[in-house]
Design a protein around this motif. Structure first.
Motif, PDB file in Angstrom:
ATOM      1  N   LEU A  82     -17.246 -12.608 -15.644  1.00  0.00           N
ATOM      2  CA  LEU A  82     -16.219 -11.605 -15.387  1.00  0.00           C
ATOM      3  C   LEU A  82     -16.839 -10.460 -14.608  1.00  0.00           C
ATOM      4  O   LEU A  82     -17.835  -9.861 -15.031  1.00  0.00           O
ATOM      5  N   LEU A  83     -16.259 -10.140 -13.446  1.00  0.00           N
ATOM      6  CA  LEU A  83     -16.663  -8.988 -12.641  1.00  0.00           C
ATOM      7  C   LEU A  83     -15.523  -7.979 -12.696  1.00  0.00           C
ATOM      8  O   LEU A  83     -14.414  -8.254 -12.225  1.00  0.00           O
ATOM      9  N   GLU A  84     -15.796  -6.804 -13.272  1.00  0.00           N
ATOM     10  CA  GLU A  84     -14.706  -5.855 -13.533  1.00  0.00           C
ATOM     11  C   GLU A  84     -15.030  -4.461 -13.026  1.00  0.00           C
ATOM     12  O   GLU A  84     -16.079  -3.895 -13.334  1.00  0.00           O
ATOM     13  N   TRP A  85     -14.097  -3.916 -12.237  1.00  0.00           N
ATOM     14  CA  TRP A  85     -14.091  -2.520 -11.843  1.00  0.00           C
ATOM     15  C   TRP A  85     -13.082  -1.808 -12.738  1.00  0.00           C
ATOM     16  O   TRP A  85     -11.974  -2.309 -12.950  1.00  0.00           O
ATOM     17  N   SER A  86     -13.441  -0.666 -13.273  1.00  0.00           N
ATOM     18  CA  SER A  86     -12.534   0.058 -14.163  1.00  0.00           C
ATOM     19  C   SER A  86     -11.285   0.457 -13.403  1.00  0.00           C
ATOM     20  O   SER A  86     -11.342   0.872 -12.239  1.00  0.00           O
ATOM     21  N   SER A  87     -10.154   0.336 -14.079  1.00  0.00           N
ATOM     22  CA  SER A  87      -8.892   0.706 -13.436  1.00  0.00           C
ATOM     23  C   SER A  87      -8.799   2.218 -13.346  1.00  0.00           C
ATOM     24  O   SER A  87      -9.151   2.951 -14.259  1.00  0.00           O
ATOM     25  N   SER A  88      -8.321   2.698 -12.211  1.00  0.00           N
ATOM     26  CA  SER A  88      -8.182   4.143 -11.995  1.00  0.00           C
ATOM     27  C   SER A  88      -7.181   4.361 -10.869  1.00  0.00           C
ATOM     28  O   SER A  88      -7.118   3.588  -9.911  1.00  0.00           O
ATOM     29  N   TYR A 120     -10.861  -5.187  -8.594  1.00  0.00           N
ATOM     30  CA  TYR A 120     -11.566  -5.131  -7.307  1.00  0.00           C
ATOM     31  C   TYR A 120     -10.799  -4.228  -6.338  1.00  0.00           C
ATOM     32  O   TYR A 120      -9.584  -4.359  -6.171  1.00  0.00           O
ATOM     33  N   LYS A 121     -11.512  -3.297  -5.672  1.00  0.00           N
ATOM     34  CA  LYS A 121     -10.858  -2.289  -4.829  1.00  0.00           C
ATOM     35  C   LYS A 121     -10.836  -2.647  -3.346  1.00  0.00           C
ATOM     36  O   LYS A 121     -10.246  -1.918  -2.544  1.00  0.00           O
ATOM     37  N   GLY A 122     -11.454  -3.743  -2.957  1.00  0.00           N
ATOM     38  CA  GLY A 122     -11.461  -4.124  -1.550  1.00  0.00           C
ATOM     39  C   GLY A 122     -10.125  -4.685  -1.104  1.00  0.00           C
ATOM     40  O   GLY A 122      -9.218  -4.937  -1.906  1.00  0.00           O
ATOM     41  N   SER A 137      -5.369  -7.265 -11.010  1.00  0.00           N
ATOM     42  CA  SER A 137      -5.382  -5.830 -10.676  1.00  0.00           C
ATOM     43  C   SER A 137      -6.205  -5.537  -9.425  1.00  0.00           C
ATOM     44  O   SER A 137      -6.892  -4.518  -9.345  1.00  0.00           O
ATOM     45  N   CYS A 138      -6.134  -6.415  -8.453  1.00  0.00           N
ATOM     46  CA  CYS A 138      -6.791  -6.186  -7.159  1.00  0.00           C
ATOM     47  C   CYS A 138      -5.739  -5.544  -6.255  1.00  0.00           C
ATOM     48  O   CYS A 138      -5.155  -6.198  -5.376  1.00  0.00           O
ATOM     49  N   LYS A 139      -5.481  -4.282  -6.484  1.00  0.00           N
ATOM     50  CA  LYS A 139      -4.282  -3.622  -5.976  1.00  0.00           C
ATOM     51  C   LYS A 139      -4.299  -3.366  -4.469  1.00  0.00           C
ATOM     52  O   LYS A 139      -3.255  -3.084  -3.885  1.00  0.00           O
ATOM     53  N   LEU A 187      -2.667 -11.859 -10.900  1.00  0.00           N
ATOM     54  CA  LEU A 187      -1.976 -10.823 -11.652  1.00  0.00           C
ATOM     55  C   LEU A 187      -2.109  -9.461 -10.968  1.00  0.00           C
ATOM     56  O   LEU A 187      -3.198  -9.066 -10.541  1.00  0.00           O
ATOM     57  N   SER A 188      -1.001  -8.755 -10.833  1.00  0.00           N
ATOM     58  CA  SER A 188      -0.983  -7.346 -10.402  1.00  0.00           C
ATOM     59  C   SER A 188      -1.649  -7.127  -9.042  1.00  0.00           C
ATOM     60  O   SER A 188      -2.620  -6.377  -8.904  1.00  0.00           O
ATOM     61  N   PHE A 189      -1.121  -7.787  -8.016  1.00  0.00           N
ATOM     62  CA  PHE A 189      -1.529  -7.543  -6.624  1.00  0.00           C
ATOM     63  C   PHE A 189      -0.415  -6.709  -5.991  1.00  0.00           C
ATOM     64  O   PHE A 189       0.601  -7.238  -5.537  1.00  0.00           O
ATOM     65  N   ASP A 190      -0.592  -5.391  -5.912  1.00  0.00           N
ATOM     66  CA  ASP A 190       0.477  -4.499  -5.469  1.00  0.00           C
ATOM     67  C   ASP A 190       0.811  -4.645  -3.994  1.00  0.00           C
ATOM     68  O   ASP A 190       1.968  -4.462  -3.595  1.00  0.00           O
ATOM     69  N   GLU A 191      -0.190  -4.951  -3.153  1.00  0.00           N
ATOM     70  CA  GLU A 191       0.014  -4.951  -1.708  1.00  0.00           C
ATOM     71  C   GLU A 191       0.320  -6.330  -1.132  1.00  0.00           C
ATOM     72  O   GLU A 191       0.663  -6.442   0.043  1.00  0.00           O
ATOM     73  N   LEU A 192       0.219  -7.349  -1.903  1.00  0.00           N
ATOM     74  CA  LEU A 192       0.418  -8.712  -1.388  1.00  0.00           C
ATOM     75  C   LEU A 192       1.896  -8.958  -1.089  1.00  0.00           C
ATOM     76  O   LEU A 192       2.754  -8.816  -1.959  1.00  0.00           O
ATOM     77  N   LYS A 193       2.195  -9.327   0.160  1.00  0.00           N
ATOM     78  CA  LYS A 193       3.576  -9.584   0.558  1.00  0.00           C
ATOM     79  C   LYS A 193       3.845 -11.052   0.831  1.00  0.00           C
ATOM     80  O   LYS A 193       4.983 -11.501   0.711  1.00  0.00           O
TER      81      LYS A 193
END
Length: 773
Positions: free
Chosen positions: A279-285, A317-319, A341-343, A363-369
């Protein structure tokens, strides 16, 4: 391992491998047996083997458990003590408990309502040579642990401990430390690097803020469940670089504290050959990190794992795009991938060429169209293989994708093994677009020919969303708008060559079940709450055995049975416009069970059903006559509604065994039942049920004496019934059941003289499900 019972490892072998060989040998000799329950696998010992082990252990081992009824006497020889409940203080009052090597709590699966198992306050101080210690939930850390210098195994999991003292780090022989689920523990003592023999550190589910300094010095670590990256020099991700013997599962959290790719590369994740789950995790912020998107991609690229990895999860992931190592088919063992949550990501990695991938969660890809062809195969990647995209995938989940609008499939067949598709909280993905994809997936499935049962439900439940499941021989599709129409128009039904059952429910789309669109193999058709479905006249004949139409088919006025010569069961409920059920060439020899309920316009029963065994006619006020020739004499079960007023037409039903008479509720003035002479002699009747006579006050026992074979009498929801007239109920009665009849029920329970004399001879009397006699 903690008891030092294992043979010394051979060169290049670990203690854990020696232990696994030993355990596998015991399994092969049937000492242990593997079982599987609710997707959980574990090992058990046969009762006879358990008894033999207890006998051979003698007084060397002792087990205390009230739940299992085991309270063995301790002896001065006892070295190994297991407990599932509190150990009383008096147990420690003698010298019998001063030579323990093992103190093991064994009831971790107990519910939260169970009292916590406590220990005598001096049990640890009296047993200085303990090697294995395990507790139930502890509120604080016992100071006496610090004296156990021989301790190899310490389990403090799920405790309420907030702080671990620095003295814990003096346990230089400690091999295993379990701190799983310690929800109040946020820091480990700084001297952890002194535990040079530590091999297993389990901190899963424990909210650590960062790792203690110098973790890289623990060269013996075999299992490290989690590493929380810190900002200080000796708490950074570089500490992982020297831990090359890690096995099993590893979570790396707070990756936002990694400054650049060089730091990430120094963790040497790719050199950890024995990690199977990562598991590779960046804290959500809500705040954007200071690293640029390019730097984020470089960091992810430098965290590339070994190709032996089986499960991968990337969270937060923030990339904007993923590293290309995710797309390489060299990860031949990868079975599960979760991207959450790779937003900032606007496209998915090309995962279609992973040959063993069975489960994929997005799960939770905000920008994916849009999901396009890049998802299935990277055309510019020389590592791609010429195989069907997602050739082994069985489970595909999409959740919380607020911008997702388009889903495209490749030209080739994709998802040939898919058995479960879930789509929830994806509001922009329209029905017509996803239905096309769904139909392609179903028709491409290698198991589609095995499907015997198809269930379609169009309602998009906010909780469950959309899903497709292919489970053995059953295919269910739920929540997809207009999918029923799409399924029949796309002729997807004809790909299901073994289909025997179709169930369509809560569909708003207009579907015409005609034009030979039903498969010839179909045996059962059920339609629930589908007002727009049109059941048209069928041109060919089908082998349908059961047809059920409930609250559906608003356009249906006449149902012809000509197309269904093998139909055995027919049920029609709340079809408001049905006027007739008929056949052009009676008799219909196959029909055995007929149920028609609340069809207000139906004015006649079908004729020519010689083998009918069960008939239910309820809420059909316009039925004023019997079919020509009356009811078939072989009828065994009959349930009727308002037709009860005139029962003389039942006189020829000598085979009838079950009769149910439903009253019209409170909309009548019937005070007593049955009326004198209204009940014909039914020689085979064994069960009579009377229900919903709202104003009924008196039951006439003398009229029921005509039923000489009656064994069961059920009286339901006759709220005003409080009296019985006549000598007594039939002597043949074995069971009397009274439900929802408050007055009569109370009289029976209180053995009211006027009532009790009529029923006291009956062996079993039940009131509201409880036997009173």
């Amino acid at each position: 391992m903690a008891e030092n019972l294992l043979q010394p490892p051979r060169r290049g072998q670990t203690l854990e491998e020696v232990g696994c060989e030993c355990f596998d040998d015991l399994v092969s000799r049937l000492f242990f047996k593997q079982v599987e329950n609710d997707d959980e696998k574990y090992f058990v010992m046969h009762d006879l083997m358990h008894d033999l082990a207890i006998f051979l252990a003698g007084k060397f081992c002792c087990r205390l458990s009230e739940e299992l009824g085991e309270k063995e006497e301790m002896s001065i020889l006892t070295r190994h003590l297991s407990y599932g409940d509190s150990i009383p203080e008096k147990t420690c009052s003698s010298n019998k408990i001063e030579s323990l090597r093992t103190l093991l709590y064994t009831n971790h699966g107990a519910g939260f309502w169970k009292a916590r198992a406590t220990l005598p306050c001096d049990i640890l101080s009296k047993n200085k040579y303990l090697r294995v210690v395990s507790f139930d939930i502890l509120p604080i850390y016992p100071d006496s642990i610090d004296k156990l210098i021989q301790l190899r195994y310490l389990d403090l999991s799920r405790s309420d401990i907030e702080v671990l003292p620095p003295s814990l780090c003096n346990l230089c022989n400690l091999q295993t430390l379990k701190l799983e689920g310690c929800s109040k523990l946020t820091m480990l003592p700084n001297g952890m690097y002194n535990l040079v023999n530590l091999r297993h550190l389990n901190i899963k589910g424990t909210p650590l803020k960062e790792m203690p300094k110098g973790m890289g010095k623990l060269k013996q670590l075999h299992v490290l469940s989690k590493f929380v990256v810190g900002k200080q020099e000796d708490k950074r991700i570089q500490e992982l670089g020297g831990l090359l013997n890690l096995h099993g599962s590893l979570e790396i959290q707070k990756l936002e504290n990694v400054v650049d790719a060089n730091q990430a590369r120094s963790a040497r994740i790719t050199d950890k050959k024995h990690i199977e789950e990562l598991l590779l995790e960046w804290s959500s912020s809500d705040d954007m990190v200071s690293n640029t998107h390019t730097n984020e991609q470089d960091i992810l690229h430098s965290l590339q794992p070994d190709t032996g990895l089986k499960e991968l999860k990337i969270k937060g992931y923030k990339g904007t795009i993923f590293s290309d190592w995710l797309e390489r088919c060299s990860y031949k063992n990868m079975t599960r991938v979760t991207l959450a949550s790779c937003k900032n990501c606007c496209m998915l990695p090309s995962l279609g060429q992973l040959p063993s991938l069975k489960s994929l969660c997005i799960l939770s890809f905000d920008e994916l169209k849009s999901i396009g062809k890049e998802f299935y195969k990277n055309e510019g990647n020389q590592h791609s293989l010429p195989i069907a995209p997602f050739s082994s995938l069985e489970e595909l989940i999409f959740h919380n994708m607020p911008s997702w609008e388009e889903w495209h499939l490749p030209d080739s067949e994709a998802f040939p093994q898919l058995k479960s598709l879930e789509i929830t909280e994806c509001p922009m993905l329209k029905g017509d677009k996803v239905n096309h994809v769904l139909m392609r997936i179903v028709s491409s499935s290698s198991d589609v020919s095995k499907v015997r049962q198809l269930k379609i439900q169009e309602v998009d439940d906010e909780l469950w969303g959309k899903d497709m499941r292919l489970d053995g021989d059953s295919l269910s599709i739920r929540g997809f708008e207009c999918v029923a129409e799409c399924a029949f128009k796309a002729r997807i039904i004809h790909h299901l060559t073994s289909l025997q059952e179709i169930q369509i429910s809560e569909c708003s789309s207009v579907v015409s079940l005609g034009g030979n669109c039903l498969p010839k193999s179909l045996q059962k058709l059920t339609i629930f709450y589908c007002h727009q479905i049109e059941l048209l006249q069928q041109q060919d004949k089908y082998d349908l055995v059961e047809l059920r139409i409930d609250y559906s088919c608003a356009s249906l006025t006449s149902l012809s049975l000509d197309a269904f010569p093998k139909l055995k069961n027919l049920e029609i409920t709340q079809c408001e416009n049905v006027e007739s059920v008929s056949m052009s060439e009676p008799p219909h020899a196959a029909l055995q069970h007929l149920s028609i309920t609340n069809c207000n316009k139906l004015d006649a029963l079908p004729r020519g059903i010689p083998n009918l065994q069960s008939l239910d006619i309820l809420g059909c006020p316009n039925i004023s006559r019997l079919p020509e020739g009356g009811l078939p004499p072989n009828l065994k079960e009959l349930s009727i509604g308002r037709q009860w007023r005139d029962l003389s037409w039942m006189s020829n039903l000598d085979a009838l065994t079950h009769l149910t008479i439903h009253g019209p509720g409170s909309e009548n003035n019937i005070r007593s039942f049955p009326e004198v002479g209204s009940l014909p002699h039914l020689p085979s009747l064994t069960t009579l049920k009377i229900s919903w006579f709202g104003n009924l006050e008196t039951l006439k026992c003398s009229e029921l004496l005509r039923l000489t074979s009656l064994q069961q009498l059920h009286i339901e929801f006759c709220m005003n019934l409080n009296n019985m007239e006549g000598q007594k109920l039939p002597p043949s009665l074995l069971i009397l059941k009274i439900d929802g009849c408050h007055l009569l029920g109370e009289h029976c329970k209180n053995k009211h003289q006027q009532i009790w004399s009529k029923i006291s001879h009956i062996p079993t009397i039940q009131v509201n499900g409880k036997q009173i006699f």
